[in-house]
Design an enzyme around this catalytic site. Structure first.
Site, PDB file in Angstrom:
ATOM      1  N   ARG A 169       0.817  -1.226   0.000  1.00 25.67           N
ATOM      2  CA  ARG A 169       0.000   0.000   0.000  1.00 25.67           C
ATOM      3  C   ARG A 169       0.850   1.275   0.000  1.00 25.67           C
ATOM      4  O   ARG A 169       0.509   2.265   0.637  1.00 25.67           O
ATOM      5  CB  ARG A 169      -0.935   0.053   1.207  1.00 25.67           C
ATOM      6  CG  ARG A 169      -2.115  -0.865   1.137  1.00 25.67           C
ATOM      7  CD  ARG A 169      -3.053  -0.468  -0.011  1.00 25.67           C
ATOM      8  NE  ARG A 169      -4.308  -1.167   0.091  1.00 25.67           N
ATOM      9  CZ  ARG A 169      -4.486  -2.432  -0.308  1.00 25.67           C
ATOM     10  NH1 ARG A 169      -3.489  -3.101  -0.844  1.00 25.67           N
ATOM     11  NH2 ARG A 169      -5.669  -3.007  -0.176  1.00 25.67           N
ATOM     12  N   SER A 242     -10.797   0.241   2.853  1.00 25.05           N
ATOM     13  CA  SER A 242     -10.104   0.064   4.138  1.00 25.05           C
ATOM     14  C   SER A 242      -9.595   1.417   4.617  1.00 25.05           C
ATOM     15  O   SER A 242      -8.915   2.125   3.872  1.00 25.05           O
ATOM     16  CB  SER A 242      -8.894  -0.859   3.970  1.00 25.05           C
ATOM     17  OG  SER A 242      -9.298  -2.116   3.506  1.00 25.05           O
ATOM     18  N   GLU A 338      -4.948   4.724   5.897  1.00 23.60           N
ATOM     19  CA  GLU A 338      -4.592   4.352   4.530  1.00 23.60           C
ATOM     20  C   GLU A 338      -4.951   5.421   3.490  1.00 23.60           C
ATOM     21  O   GLU A 338      -4.093   5.769   2.676  1.00 23.60           O
ATOM     22  CB  GLU A 338      -5.219   2.985   4.195  1.00 23.60           C
ATOM     23  CG  GLU A 338      -4.553   2.278   3.041  1.00 23.60           C
ATOM     24  CD  GLU A 338      -4.960   2.861   1.710  1.00 23.60           C
ATOM     25  OE1 GLU A 338      -4.069   3.155   0.899  1.00 23.60           O
ATOM     26  OE2 GLU A 338      -6.164   3.052   1.471  1.00 23.60           O
TER      27      GLU A 338
HETATM   28  N1  EPU Z   1     -11.599  -9.392  10.005  1.00 24.69           N
HETATM   29  C1  EPU Z   1     -12.194  -9.395  11.238  1.00 24.69           C
HETATM   30  N2  EPU Z   1     -13.173  -8.478  11.477  1.00 24.69           N
HETATM   31  C2  EPU Z   1     -13.573  -7.592  10.543  1.00 24.69           C
HETATM   32  C3  EPU Z   1     -12.948  -7.595   9.290  1.00 24.69           C
HETATM   33  C4  EPU Z   1     -11.946  -8.522   9.042  1.00 24.69           C
HETATM   34  O1  EPU Z   1     -11.876 -10.200  12.105  1.00 24.69           O
HETATM   35  O2  EPU Z   1     -14.478  -6.819  10.839  1.00 24.69           O
HETATM   36  C5  EPU Z   1     -10.581 -10.422   9.713  1.00 24.69           C
HETATM   37  C6  EPU Z   1     -11.160 -11.426   8.713  1.00 24.69           C
HETATM   38  O3  EPU Z   1     -11.879 -12.417   9.353  1.00 24.69           O
HETATM   39  C7  EPU Z   1      -9.946 -11.950   8.021  1.00 24.69           C
HETATM   40  C8  EPU Z   1      -8.980 -10.773   8.085  1.00 24.69           C
HETATM   41  O4  EPU Z   1      -9.489  -9.860   9.049  1.00 24.69           O
HETATM   42  O5  EPU Z   1      -9.404 -13.022   8.735  1.00 24.69           O
HETATM   43  C9  EPU Z   1      -8.771 -10.108   6.745  1.00 24.69           C
HETATM   44  O6  EPU Z   1     -10.009  -9.585   6.292  1.00 24.69           O
HETATM   45  P1  EPU Z   1     -10.290  -9.322   4.714  1.00 24.69           P
HETATM   46  O7  EPU Z   1     -10.055 -10.576   3.940  1.00 24.69           O
HETATM   47  O8  EPU Z   1     -11.636  -8.701   4.608  1.00 24.69           O
HETATM   48  O9  EPU Z   1      -9.181  -8.333   4.262  1.00 24.69           O
HETATM   49  P2  EPU Z   1      -8.531  -7.026   4.932  1.00 24.69           P
HETATM   50  O10 EPU Z   1      -7.162  -7.383   5.378  1.00 24.69           O
HETATM   51  O11 EPU Z   1      -9.433  -6.429   5.959  1.00 24.69           O
HETATM   52  C10 EPU Z   1      -7.422  -6.254   2.725  1.00 24.69           C
HETATM   53  C11 EPU Z   1      -7.308  -4.984   1.938  1.00 24.69           C
HETATM   54  C12 EPU Z   1      -8.588  -4.741   1.150  1.00 24.69           C
HETATM   55  C13 EPU Z   1      -8.804  -5.925   0.210  1.00 24.69           C
HETATM   56  C14 EPU Z   1      -8.904  -7.185   1.052  1.00 24.69           C
HETATM   57  C15 EPU Z   1      -9.044  -8.429   0.225  1.00 24.69           C
HETATM   58  C16 EPU Z   1      -5.809  -3.512   3.182  1.00 24.69           C
HETATM   59  C17 EPU Z   1      -5.687  -2.275   3.999  1.00 24.69           C
HETATM   60  N3  EPU Z   1      -7.047  -3.855   2.821  1.00 24.69           N
HETATM   61  O12 EPU Z   1      -8.454  -6.052   3.672  1.00 24.69           O
HETATM   62  O13 EPU Z   1      -8.394  -3.582   0.357  1.00 24.69           O
HETATM   63  O14 EPU Z   1      -9.982  -5.768  -0.550  1.00 24.69           O
HETATM   64  O15 EPU Z   1      -7.701  -7.333   1.848  1.00 24.69           O
HETATM   65  O16 EPU Z   1      -7.832  -8.759  -0.350  1.00 24.69           O
HETATM   66  O17 EPU Z   1      -4.800  -4.143   2.878  1.00 24.69           O
HETATM   67  C18 EPU Z   1      -8.736  -1.210   0.408  1.00 24.69           C
HETATM   68  O18 EPU Z   1      -7.502  -1.094   0.404  1.00 24.69           O
HETATM   69  O19 EPU Z   1      -9.481  -0.219   0.416  1.00 24.69           O
HETATM   70  C19 EPU Z   1      -9.321  -2.541   0.422  1.00 24.69           C
HETATM   71  C20 EPU Z   1     -10.642  -2.730   0.513  1.00 24.69           C
END
Ligand code: EPU
Length: 348
Positions: A169, A242, A338
């Site tokens: 990022r 995010s 972010e």
């Molecule tokens: N999780 C929780 N609670 C929540 C949300 C998530 O426990 O309320 C846990 C999930 O269960 C999972 C982990 O966090 O184990 C990761 O969640 P998720 O797969 O939704 O991905 P993320 O790490 O929250 C990142 C990117 C997103 C991208 C997704 C999918 C960043 C900052 N964000 O989110 O990117 O769509 O992975 O690859 O790296 C963005 O940058 O705007 C964005 C949406």
């Protein structure tokens, strides 16, 4: 002389940011040619106005009215180039192209690689700035070069991918004080599919769509479906995706946290670091679904802050700061915001 850029004074920015926060700018300039962009920059300089560049407005939080000229590059065009010596398909997209439409256009031409990045809001020109990433793929893997106007040297430059300073990022463009105004991105895509299906949920989604042998376009559809289900549509509920980065920690520190909190998702990252799921940390501080006026934490995803209608940028930022303080106090982890935070020290 024909008008080389469109100029709107005292411009309303509310519809130009996906958070939908109310804000105004001294002026808004839109240009759809390279000459127009340079003319708009010259105009800003002649008026003593700072310049803020706004693409699709989907990764910014505007905190207050901007004492600046907001410049929207609207250059369009997708150009297929000769295949590189590496056998990869080269394509150049202008900064003002919509990202998701561009991904679809590449797949329609049989150029593979961007399918996991489907449905990310925003324009092509913004994609390298935060090195967009999703579902196991980061943009840097497919960038050949970035073309930009260098405001210091006052000329158009081509910056090879290796010089873009890409990391999670992040890129040099986040830190160079708006020196480079991105006008196009050149991609190196694959002629043959190399699907990346390991990110949690992708295989399951393909299975539920009844697809056994997926093609890239199936991955594009599956990722789009997951995003539509998990993330709020900015057209209906203001947000910028995010709101925090997933924090990177030394692996031993991450391991200590994991021992204390076995449910915490921890992923290996580069350079001996581990990446934590910020959404989990925020949820386990009790913020998921929290609402203060119209500024809120999304019900389905704790990493996404939302505007239920009339939240100001300042209110959203204040909520973010409370979350940061809480996660720091509870887990000893610093959350970094972010999206780009735009604010003006002069106008309030
Ligand atoms: N999780 C929780 N609670 C929540 C949300 C998530 O426990 O309320 C846990 C999930 O269960 C999972 C982990 O966090 O184990 C990761 O969640 P998720 O797969 O939704 O991905 P993320 O790490 O929250 C990142 C990117 C997103 C991208 C997704 C999918 C960043 C900052 N964000 O989110 O990117 O769509 O992975 O690859 O790296 C963005 O940058 O705007 C964005 C949406």
């Amino acid at each position: 002389m024909t008008q080389r850029f469109e100029l709107i004074r005292d411009a309303d920015l509310q519809r130009l940011n996906s958070f939908g926060v109310a804000a105004r700018a001294r002026a808004l300039a839109r240009a759809d040619t390279r000459d127009g962009l340079v003319a708009a920059l010259d105009f800003a300089a002649s008026q003593g106005l700072r310049v803020e560049v706004l693409g699709g407005g989907s990764n910014v939080l505007i905190v207050n009215d901007l004492d600046a000229l907001v410049l929207q590059p609207q250059l369009r065009g997708i150009e297929w180039l000769r295949q590189g010596a590496d056998g990869r398909i080269r394509v150049r997209a202008a900064a003002g192209e919509n990202w998701h439409a561009f991904v679809g256009a590449t797949l329609a031409q049989g150029a593979c690689g961007l399918e996991n990045l489907a449905l990310i809001p925003g324009n092509v020109g913004a994609a390298p700035i935060q090195n967009i990433g999703a579902y196991g793929v980061e943009l840097e893997r497919f960038v050949a070069a970035v073309e930009a106007y260098d405001r210091v040297e006052r000329r158009f430059v081509r910056i090879e991918a290796a010089d873009c300073g890409f990391s999670y990022r992040d890129s040099r463009f986040k830190h160079d004080g708006e020196r480079h105004l991105i006008v196009a991105v050149e991609f190196a895509l694959s002629a043959s599919p190399q699907l990346l299906l390991d990110y949690a949920g992708v295989r399951e989604e393909l299975r539920s769509l009844g697809i056994a042998n997926p093609a890239p376009v199936d991955v594009y559809r599956a990722v789009s479906a997951i995003r539509q289900r998990k993330l709020p549509d900015p057209a209906r509920l203001g947000n910028a995706g995010s709101f925090f980065k997933n924090p990177l920690l030394p692996a031993d520190q991450a391991l200590r946290l994991k021992i204390g909190h076995p449910g915490l998702p921890v992923y290996p990252a580069a350079a001996g670091l581990s990446k934590l799921a910020a959404g989990w940390l925020i949820e386990h501080c009790g913020w998921k679904g929290y609402r203060d006026g119209d500024a809120a934490v999304h019900q389905q995803h704790a990493l996404v802050l939302v505007n239920h209608g009339h939240a100001s940028g300042r209110q959203i930022l204040a909520l973010a700061q409370r979350i940061q303080a809480d996660v720091q106090a509870r887990f000893g982890v610093e959350l970094e915001i972010e999206p780009r935070v735009l604010r003006s020290p002069v106008l309030q």
